[in-house]
Design a protein around this motif. Structure first.
Motif, PDB file in Angstrom:
ATOM      1  N   GLY A 232       0.796  -1.226   0.000  1.00 45.58           N
ATOM      2  CA  GLY A 232       0.000   0.000   0.000  1.00 45.58           C
ATOM      3  C   GLY A 232       0.820   1.264   0.000  1.00 45.58           C
ATOM      4  O   GLY A 232       0.263   2.368  -0.045  1.00 45.58           O
ATOM      5  N   TRP A 233       2.136   1.135   0.043  1.00 50.74           N
ATOM      6  CA  TRP A 233       3.062   2.279  -0.025  1.00 50.74           C
ATOM      7  C   TRP A 233       3.144   2.762  -1.467  1.00 50.74           C
ATOM      8  O   TRP A 233       2.954   1.990  -2.401  1.00 50.74           O
ATOM      9  N   PHE A 234       3.404   4.054  -1.667  1.00 48.00           N
ATOM     10  CA  PHE A 234       3.405   4.616  -3.014  1.00 48.00           C
ATOM     11  C   PHE A 234       4.822   4.851  -3.533  1.00 48.00           C
ATOM     12  O   PHE A 234       5.647   5.481  -2.865  1.00 48.00           O
ATOM     13  N   GLN A 235       5.074   4.326  -4.723  1.00 50.54           N
ATOM     14  CA  GLN A 235       6.324   4.611  -5.418  1.00 50.54           C
ATOM     15  C   GLN A 235       6.277   6.009  -6.021  1.00 50.54           C
ATOM     16  O   GLN A 235       5.220   6.608  -6.150  1.00 50.54           O
ATOM     17  N   SER A 244      13.465   8.367   0.634  1.00 49.79           N
ATOM     18  CA  SER A 244      12.166   7.828   1.026  1.00 49.79           C
ATOM     19  C   SER A 244      11.189   8.996   1.137  1.00 49.79           C
ATOM     20  O   SER A 244      11.582  10.106   1.513  1.00 49.79           O
ATOM     21  N   PRO A 245       9.923   8.778   0.842  1.00 52.80           N
ATOM     22  CA  PRO A 245       8.960   9.874   0.975  1.00 52.80           C
ATOM     23  C   PRO A 245       8.686  10.212   2.437  1.00 52.80           C
ATOM     24  O   PRO A 245       8.629   9.321   3.290  1.00 52.80           O
ATOM     25  N   PHE A 246       8.542  11.487   2.705  1.00 45.83           N
ATOM     26  CA  PHE A 246       8.085  11.934   4.017  1.00 45.83           C
ATOM     27  C   PHE A 246       6.626  11.544   4.207  1.00 45.83           C
ATOM     28  O   PHE A 246       5.884  11.352   3.231  1.00 45.83           O
ATOM     29  N   THR A 247       6.193  11.484   5.451  1.00 42.86           N
ATOM     30  CA  THR A 247       4.759  11.280   5.692  1.00 42.86           C
ATOM     31  C   THR A 247       3.957  12.433   5.103  1.00 42.86           C
ATOM     32  O   THR A 247       2.781  12.250   4.740  1.00 42.86           O
ATOM     33  N   HIS A 248       4.551  13.590   4.985  1.00 43.59           N
ATOM     34  CA  HIS A 248       3.927  14.741   4.331  1.00 43.59           C
ATOM     35  C   HIS A 248       3.521  14.382   2.903  1.00 43.59           C
ATOM     36  O   HIS A 248       2.381  14.600   2.488  1.00 43.59           O
ATOM     37  N   ASN A 249       4.459  13.802   2.136  1.00 40.71           N
ATOM     38  CA  ASN A 249       4.184  13.406   0.762  1.00 40.71           C
ATOM     39  C   ASN A 249       3.154  12.279   0.705  1.00 40.71           C
ATOM     40  O   ASN A 249       2.248  12.281  -0.133  1.00 40.71           O
ATOM     41  N   ILE A 250       3.337  11.298   1.590  1.00 41.94           N
ATOM     42  CA  ILE A 250       2.433  10.146   1.611  1.00 41.94           C
ATOM     43  C   ILE A 250       0.997  10.604   1.867  1.00 41.94           C
ATOM     44  O   ILE A 250       0.050  10.166   1.206  1.00 41.94           O
ATOM     45  N   ALA A 251       0.836  11.504   2.825  1.00 42.74           N
ATOM     46  CA  ALA A 251      -0.502  11.995   3.167  1.00 42.74           C
ATOM     47  C   ALA A 251      -1.110  12.801   2.021  1.00 42.74           C
ATOM     48  O   ALA A 251      -2.327  12.752   1.801  1.00 42.74           O
ATOM     49  N   TYR A 252      -0.288  13.558   1.294  1.00 41.51           N
ATOM     50  CA  TYR A 252      -0.780  14.272   0.117  1.00 41.51           C
ATOM     51  C   TYR A 252      -1.372  13.283  -0.894  1.00 41.51           C
ATOM     52  O   TYR A 252      -2.471  13.489  -1.424  1.00 41.51           O
ATOM     53  N   PHE A 294       9.093   6.807   5.291  1.00 39.13           N
ATOM     54  CA  PHE A 294       8.964   5.361   5.175  1.00 39.13           C
ATOM     55  C   PHE A 294       9.432   4.875   3.811  1.00 39.13           C
ATOM     56  O   PHE A 294       9.175   5.517   2.787  1.00 39.13           O
ATOM     57  N   ALA A 295      10.089   3.702   3.817  1.00 42.02           N
ATOM     58  CA  ALA A 295      10.366   2.959   2.592  1.00 42.02           C
ATOM     59  C   ALA A 295       9.238   1.943   2.389  1.00 42.02           C
ATOM     60  O   ALA A 295       8.320   1.839   3.209  1.00 42.02           O
ATOM     61  N   ASP A 296       9.325   1.181   1.306  1.00 43.97           N
ATOM     62  CA  ASP A 296       8.295   0.194   1.008  1.00 43.97           C
ATOM     63  C   ASP A 296       8.135  -0.787   2.164  1.00 43.97           C
ATOM     64  O   ASP A 296       9.054  -1.008   2.961  1.00 43.97           O
ATOM     65  N   ALA A 297       6.949  -1.375   2.241  1.00 42.01           N
ATOM     66  CA  ALA A 297       6.557  -2.270   3.335  1.00 42.01           C
ATOM     67  C   ALA A 297       6.490  -1.510   4.653  1.00 42.01           C
ATOM     68  O   ALA A 297       6.519  -2.110   5.724  1.00 42.01           O
ATOM     69  N   TRP A 298       6.401  -0.203   4.565  1.00 40.69           N
ATOM     70  CA  TRP A 298       6.251   0.673   5.726  1.00 40.69           C
ATOM     71  C   TRP A 298       7.389   0.507   6.708  1.00 40.69           C
ATOM     72  O   TRP A 298       7.215   0.464   7.914  1.00 40.69           O
ATOM     73  N   ARG A 299       8.597   0.444   6.130  1.00 41.02           N
ATOM     74  CA  ARG A 299       9.807   0.392   6.944  1.00 41.02           C
ATOM     75  C   ARG A 299      10.232   1.829   7.254  1.00 41.02           C
ATOM     76  O   ARG A 299      10.547   2.593   6.348  1.00 41.02           O
ATOM     77  N   THR A 301      12.321   5.035   7.935  1.00 42.74           N
ATOM     78  CA  THR A 301      13.694   5.413   7.589  1.00 42.74           C
ATOM     79  C   THR A 301      14.089   6.743   8.207  1.00 42.74           C
ATOM     80  O   THR A 301      15.109   7.312   7.827  1.00 42.74           O
ATOM     81  N   GLY A 302      13.299   7.230   9.134  1.00 42.86           N
ATOM     82  CA  GLY A 302      13.621   8.477   9.822  1.00 42.86           C
ATOM     83  C   GLY A 302      13.323   8.353  11.301  1.00 42.86           C
ATOM     84  O   GLY A 302      12.242   7.876  11.681  1.00 42.86           O
ATOM     85  N   ARG A 303      14.240   8.798  12.141  1.00 44.44           N
ATOM     86  CA  ARG A 303      14.057   8.715  13.595  1.00 44.44           C
ATOM     87  C   ARG A 303      13.579  10.063  14.140  1.00 44.44           C
ATOM     88  O   ARG A 303      14.165  10.632  15.046  1.00 44.44           O
ATOM     89  N   TYR A 304      12.539  10.554  13.561  1.00 44.08           N
ATOM     90  CA  TYR A 304      11.937  11.817  13.975  1.00 44.08           C
ATOM     91  C   TYR A 304      10.495  11.785  13.519  1.00 44.08           C
ATOM     92  O   TYR A 304      10.088  10.911  12.738  1.00 44.08           O
ATOM     93  N   VAL A 305       9.701  12.739  13.980  1.00 45.70           N
ATOM     94  CA  VAL A 305       8.321  12.873  13.531  1.00 45.70           C
ATOM     95  C   VAL A 305       8.235  14.067  12.589  1.00 45.70           C
ATOM     96  O   VAL A 305       8.701  15.159  12.925  1.00 45.70           O
ATOM     97  N   CYS A 306       7.667  13.854  11.418  1.00 51.10           N
ATOM     98  CA  CYS A 306       7.298  14.969  10.543  1.00 51.10           C
ATOM     99  C   CYS A 306       5.958  15.470  11.079  1.00 51.10           C
ATOM    100  O   CYS A 306       4.917  14.868  10.823  1.00 51.10           O
ATOM    101  N   LEU A 307       5.990  16.540  11.864  1.00 49.20           N
ATOM    102  CA  LEU A 307       4.762  17.024  12.502  1.00 49.20           C
ATOM    103  C   LEU A 307       3.717  17.418  11.463  1.00 49.20           C
ATOM    104  O   LEU A 307       2.520  17.200  11.659  1.00 49.20           O
ATOM    105  N   THR A 308       4.190  17.982  10.357  1.00 44.58           N
ATOM    106  CA  THR A 308       3.281  18.349   9.268  1.00 44.58           C
ATOM    107  C   THR A 308       2.546  17.120   8.763  1.00 44.58           C
ATOM    108  O   THR A 308       1.320  17.107   8.617  1.00 44.58           O
ATOM    109  N   GLY A 309       3.310  16.069   8.468  1.00 46.35           N
ATOM    110  CA  GLY A 309       2.723  14.839   7.956  1.00 46.35           C
ATOM    111  C   GLY A 309       1.798  14.179   8.956  1.00 46.35           C
ATOM    112  O   GLY A 309       0.765  13.608   8.578  1.00 46.35           O
TER     113      GLY A 309
END
Length: 408
Positions: A232-235, A244-252, A294-299, A301-309
């Motif tokens: 369900g992750w987006f390429q 890797s896409p930010f949660t910001h991009n994923i949510a968009y 996140f990378a594919d399979a929802w792995r 790849t960042g040890r922080y929170v994108c507050l925007t995302g």
């Protein structure tokens, strides 16, 4: 507790030696949480006040009327940002009703006047800060179109719909036959998150009776669905191919597909957004934390929170709940709001931190590093508005008294 390891070797342009900057870094190193959280409405009021101050920063400048892109360690208050000022329009209009503030409507008119002045002869809006030589970008133009739709729908400004239609024709001229945008795009590569621009094209097409717009938006969403992996992750969803896409991009990407699916009664678009939303729900910690990328399979790849995302993901969960899609959305929403409120500081001193929301926690996280971007405040405000009221942000597009977009 966050580590200082990622601070080593950061460019001098961030001016980390300044006392005010060190104070913000130190606060996040110690946990960064606000000692007291108040009501959702109080946090909303403080966030809207921050957006107003960001707009006022541009008074007596050539870009007066626009909302400053935010405050950063590098440049302090930034110029007005056409892209995000565009979709801030819908936020201020919803807040004006909820908070009974007519002054916010006047602020919206100022934004719309400025945006209309920026539109190019071919219908595109300039990218970046609209400075001379800035090239138009599909995504940015789409977000300004959302503001134009709101200006027409909620304020009766017909010139705004006319501007959105001109922009829509430019978007179609840039689109490839498979629905993807590969021209006039950020960094010259395709992006799945352009579904949020396709959503603007769709809304404009319905209001203006432009079937070509509806077809073009649908093609883009079909293409985006084809970029979803088995998990369900987006390429093709990051700003750079190597990232890797930010949660910001994923949510968009999710929001565009979700709203397109609701509008078009196309279940596979809704399902694609819901699959990603459920996967993100499983990654969320009890305190609301979600990794920033996140990378594919929802792995992660960042040890922080994108507050925007995180705010945007909360919004997607709210919309899925409104649409009647099954899932434990309320738990995720409550946790997201709780985490965001704990990192949203109401100080009463008018500083950039007062009512603003950093791009990341800790503030040196990779997304919008050392910045308080205006779109973080916008999405946090939207999340709170939808949590405390029946408002949907953006407001629904209706045709022939029938709900067509933006609502369930």
């Amino acid at each position: 507790m966050p580590s200082f390891n990622s601070l080593i070797g950061l460019p001098l342009r961030y001016k980390l030696w300044r006392a005010s900057h060190l104070q913000l870094i130190g606060a996040d190193f110690l946990g960064g949480e606000s000692p007291e959280q108040t009501s959702h409405q109080r946090h909303l009021e403080a966030t809207i006040e921050w957006i107003c101050r960001a707009q006022d920063q541009r008074d007596n400048h050539p870009d007066a009327g626009g909302v400053s892109a935010g405050w950063s360690f590098e440049d302090s208050w930034l110029p007005g940002y056409p892209e995000t000022s565009g979709y801030i329009v819908e936020t201020l209009l919803a807040a004006s009703r909820l908070l009974d503030r007519d002054d916010l409507v006047q602020r919206v008119h100022r934004i719309l006047n400025w945006e209309c002045e920026l539109q190019q002869a071919d219908g595109a809006f300039p990218g970046h800060f609209g400075e001379p030589g800035s090239k138009p970008v599909i995504f940015n133009t789409g977000q300004i179109m959302h503001g134009m739709v709101a200006g027409y729908l909620e304020l009766g400004r017909h010139e705004c719909l006319e501007a959105a239609v001109r922009a829509g024709h430019w978007m179609l001229a840039s689109q490839d036959t498979d629905g993807c945008w590969r021209r006039n795009v950020h960094n010259g590569i395709p992006h799945t998150y352009n579904t949020r621009a396709a959503w603007a094209l769709l809304r404009t097409g319905i209001l203006a009776g432009e079937k070509r717009f509806i077809d073009g938006a649908t093609r883009n969403m079909e293409w985006a669905c084809g970029r979803a992996t088995e998990s369900g992750w987006f390429q093709d969803n990051a700003f750079q191919k190597s990232e890797s896409p930010f949660t910001h991009n994923i949510a968009y990407a999710m929001r565009g597909l979700l709203e397109g699916g609701i509008l078009l009664s196309e279940q596979k678009f809704v399902d694609a957004a819901a699959k990603a939303a459920k996967a993100l729900l499983l990654t969320q910690h009890e305190n609301g934390w979600i990794a920033g990328e996140f990378a594919d399979a929802w792995r992660p790849t960042g040890r922080y929170v994108c507050l925007t995302g995180l705010a945007q993901i909360g919004l997607n969960w709210q919309r899925l709940q409104h649409a009647g899609v099954s899932g434990d959305w309320q738990t995720g929403i409550d946790r997201a709001i709780g985490f965001l409120k704990s990192h949203h500081h109401i100080l009463g001193d008018g500083s950039p931190r007062d009512g603003g929301l950093a791009g990341s926690f800790p503030i040196w996280g990779r997304y919008s590093r050392f910045e308080y971007p205006n779109w973080a405040a916008k999405f946090f405000a939207d999340l709170l508005i939808m949590a405390v009221s029946t408002e949907v942000v953006p407001a629904p597009v209706r045709q022939d008294n029938r709900l067509c977009a933006g609502g369930s």
